[in-house]
Structures are given as C-alpha cells and as structure tokens.
Design an enzyme around this catalytic site. Structure first.
Site, mmCIF file in Angstrom:
data_model
loop_
_atom_site.group_PDB
_atom_site.id
_atom_site.type_symbol
_atom_site.label_atom_id
_atom_site.label_comp_id
_atom_site.label_asym_id
_atom_site.label_seq_id
_atom_site.Cartn_x
_atom_site.Cartn_y
_atom_site.Cartn_z
ATOM 1 N N HIS A 184 0.851 -1.191 0.000
ATOM 2 C CA HIS A 184 0.000 0.000 0.000
ATOM 3 C C HIS A 184 0.882 1.233 0.000
ATOM 4 O O HIS A 184 0.686 2.150 -0.767
ATOM 5 C CB HIS A 184 -0.938 -0.001 1.211
ATOM 6 C CG HIS A 184 -1.970 1.093 1.163
ATOM 7 N ND1 HIS A 184 -3.040 1.150 2.025
ATOM 8 C CD2 HIS A 184 -2.103 2.180 0.354
ATOM 9 C CE1 HIS A 184 -3.775 2.216 1.766
ATOM 10 N NE2 HIS A 184 -3.231 2.858 0.757
ATOM 11 N N GLU A 224 1.099 7.927 -3.790
ATOM 12 C CA GLU A 224 2.041 7.537 -2.735
ATOM 13 C C GLU A 224 3.312 8.369 -2.798
ATOM 14 O O GLU A 224 3.865 8.747 -1.763
ATOM 15 C CB GLU A 224 2.363 6.047 -2.840
ATOM 16 C CG GLU A 224 1.188 5.135 -2.518
ATOM 17 C CD GLU A 224 0.652 5.332 -1.112
ATOM 18 O OE1 GLU A 224 1.463 5.411 -0.167
ATOM 19 O OE2 GLU A 224 -0.575 5.414 -0.948
ATOM 20 N N HIS A 234 3.670 10.670 0.383
ATOM 21 C CA HIS A 234 4.594 10.032 1.330
ATOM 22 C C HIS A 234 6.045 10.003 0.846
ATOM 23 O O HIS A 234 6.968 10.191 1.634
ATOM 24 C CB HIS A 234 4.131 8.601 1.615
ATOM 25 C CG HIS A 234 2.722 8.502 2.101
ATOM 26 N ND1 HIS A 234 2.334 8.940 3.347
ATOM 27 C CD2 HIS A 234 1.599 8.007 1.510
ATOM 28 C CE1 HIS A 234 1.039 8.718 3.514
ATOM 29 N NE2 HIS A 234 0.561 8.165 2.408
#
Length: 310
Positions: free
Chosen positions: A87, A140, A144
């Site tokens: 994930h 992502e 992040h």
C-alpha cells in the site's frame, strides 16, 4: 581532497534533495569520509519523522472494501497477484499521522520507474479498476515519498519504489501466515493474537494489524499489516503509531477475524486457493535460500508459481 570538489562529489553520488552539507564547516582538505560523516549527521537532524510504516494490504480485502464503498465499481486482481501487495511506505511521527506532501515542487514522472513497472503492477498495483494504472504510485510518491526522500536512500522515485519492492518480497506476509496455518478461507476465523504473534515471531518486532468490517457478511476481515522501520531503515516495534492502544497494535477485534479467499468482481469470482498459498510459501523459502536481491526473489516467485497461475 579539496572541500568544494568533495561536496560536489557527494551531491553527485547521493543526489541529496536537501543541501545537508551547507551546515558542514570542514577544513580545506578534509577527506571524503569526514565530509560524508558530517553530512550524514546533519541530514539525520533534518528528518522530520520517527518511523517509516511499511504497509502491506490483502488485495481481496481491498477489493471488497472498494466495492462496498463505491457501488458498481470493480477491481484489478491480476492473475500474477499471488501475494499481499504494497500500500505504501509512510513516514510517520509517533502519535500522529504524517508528515505528508513534504515537497510540492516534486512531481511524479512515470519515466523514472518505467523499467520496474512490471514488478510494481504485481507487487504495488492499483486495485481500483476505475483509476489509472499509475494513480496509486503518483499518490504515494506525492503524499509520502516526498517526505521519505529526506533519507538519501529514498531520495528519488526509483529508490522509493524499489525499497517497497525489496521489502514486499523479503517480508512476505502471505508466507509467514501460511507457515502458521493461517491461510485465506471464507469459513475459518482467527484471533488477532495469533496473527500478531506469527508476524512478530518471523521478524522480531511488534507489527500493527488492521481489519475492516464487511457489512454484507457482517464479518471483521483482515485488511493490512504494518511493519515499522527507523530512519536507518532498521526494523523496530510499531509501538507509538496511531492505533487503539492495545498490546496487539491496530484496530482488529480480539477474535473472529476472517482472512477472505473470495471476492466477486464483475461477472467473475476471484478465489485464492490454499494450494496457491502453500506453493507461494515454498517459493519464498527457495528465494530466501538462494537470493540476495529483490529482483532474484521476484524471479524465483515467477518460476515456481507460473504453473499455478496459467
């Protein structure tokens, strides 16, 4: 070596996204080793998070959740998706969520990861069929990856996504659970203690175990398992990340957890048989005995499992 040329060499070698060496106050003729040591010390002081949460998801559960939240939606469940998938790698300050979106000037460029895309589709694929192939990777990286990039080891898209690929084949949740007789099944249930202990025994640290509640079946189903790493990329306990404060970190109930094997997807039903879990675990054992790189491990999986997924 002259300090100026030394620092230029350091920037070229490590492509640091932040000028960590601006704080270095070295002499004119310090060695490369001395400059690197000082720069790494200054880089560590600039890291704004405590742990990197490596989150793996069970694709069947992710599909169930997606279909439940978006009526009429469908999922990408590819035949070569034989394991848990990534994930994300989430830099996190203990007790909070984030930091997120640390550098809005860094955009996502698919060309930087094009050579590893076949592996990303298998191990870090976008489950939501309505979204573009690259949508999860873009999200992502922007949310992040730009924060993880405070580490020189993760300061490019290629490094960030390769680290996820390295860890998903090394810290293989499907294999660990299978070795403890916890396999996908729509009938069997498990306690969070047994799931937690299986992962802890395998990797030596406290993981976090997450579940979702399936309104249709009225079951708590296993969703995500998280492992935590410190800024040196060493495994550490996940104690202190956002959770429910129990000894078994995460949000799962103490018992009655289903690890689903089946999901309806359009006019088809996707089923993950126990024999595939056993074969996958055998491949993981073989990869561990003969491989040092993540690419080698991934290729061993392909070789051993091809006959199962044709």
């Amino acid at each position: 070596m002259e300090r100026k040329s030394t620092l230029e060499w350091y920037y070229k070698e490590y492509e640091a996204p932040i000028k960590v060496c601006q704080m270095c106050d070295m002499g004119e003729y310090e060695t490369v080793e001395h400059v690197m040591l000082e720069c790494k010390k200054n880089a560590a002081e600039k890291i704004t998070w405590d742990v990197l949460i490596f989150t793996q998801q069970w694709p069947i559960t992710s599909c169930i959740s997606h279909k439940e939240h978006q009526h009429g939606s469908s999922c990408n469940l590819f035949p070569n998706m034989t394991s848990w998938t990534v994930h994300g790698l989430w830099p996190t300050t203990l007790g909070t969520i984030g930091p997120n979106f640390c550098n809005k000037t860094w955009h996502f460029h698919e060309k930087e990861i094009i050579d590893i895309e076949p592996y990303l589709i298998k191990y870090w694929g976008n489950i939501y069929a309505e979204d573009s192939r690259t949508s999860l990777w873009k999200h992502e990286w922007l949310k992040h990856g730009t924060c993880a990039a405070q580490l020189p080891q993760l300061n490019t898209q290629k490094k960030y996504f390769e680290k996820g690929l390295e860890w998903v084949v090394r810290y293989d949740i499907l294999a660990v659970l299978t070795k403890n007789n916890i396999m996908p099944s729509d009938l069997e249930t498990h306690s969070v203690k047994n799931i937690f202990q299986a992962v802890k025994d395998a990797f030596g640290v406290n993981p976090a175990i997450d579940c979702i509640y399936d309104k249709n079946t009225r079951q708590n189903i296993l969703s995500q398992i998280k492992l935590c790493f410190d800024p040196s990329l060493k495994l550490v306990d996940c104690d202190g990340i956002i959770g429910f404060g129990t000894h078994q970190l995460g949000n799962c109930p103490s018992k009655g957890i289903t690890y689903p094997a089946t999901v309806s997807n359009g006019d088809k039903t996707y089923n993950y048989p126990k024999k595939l879990a056993v074969a996958h675990t055998r491949a993981w054992d073989e990869a561990n005995s003969r491989c040092n790189s993540w690419i080698c491990r991934a290729l061993v999986y392909v070789y051993v499992l091809t006959w199962m997924t044709l």
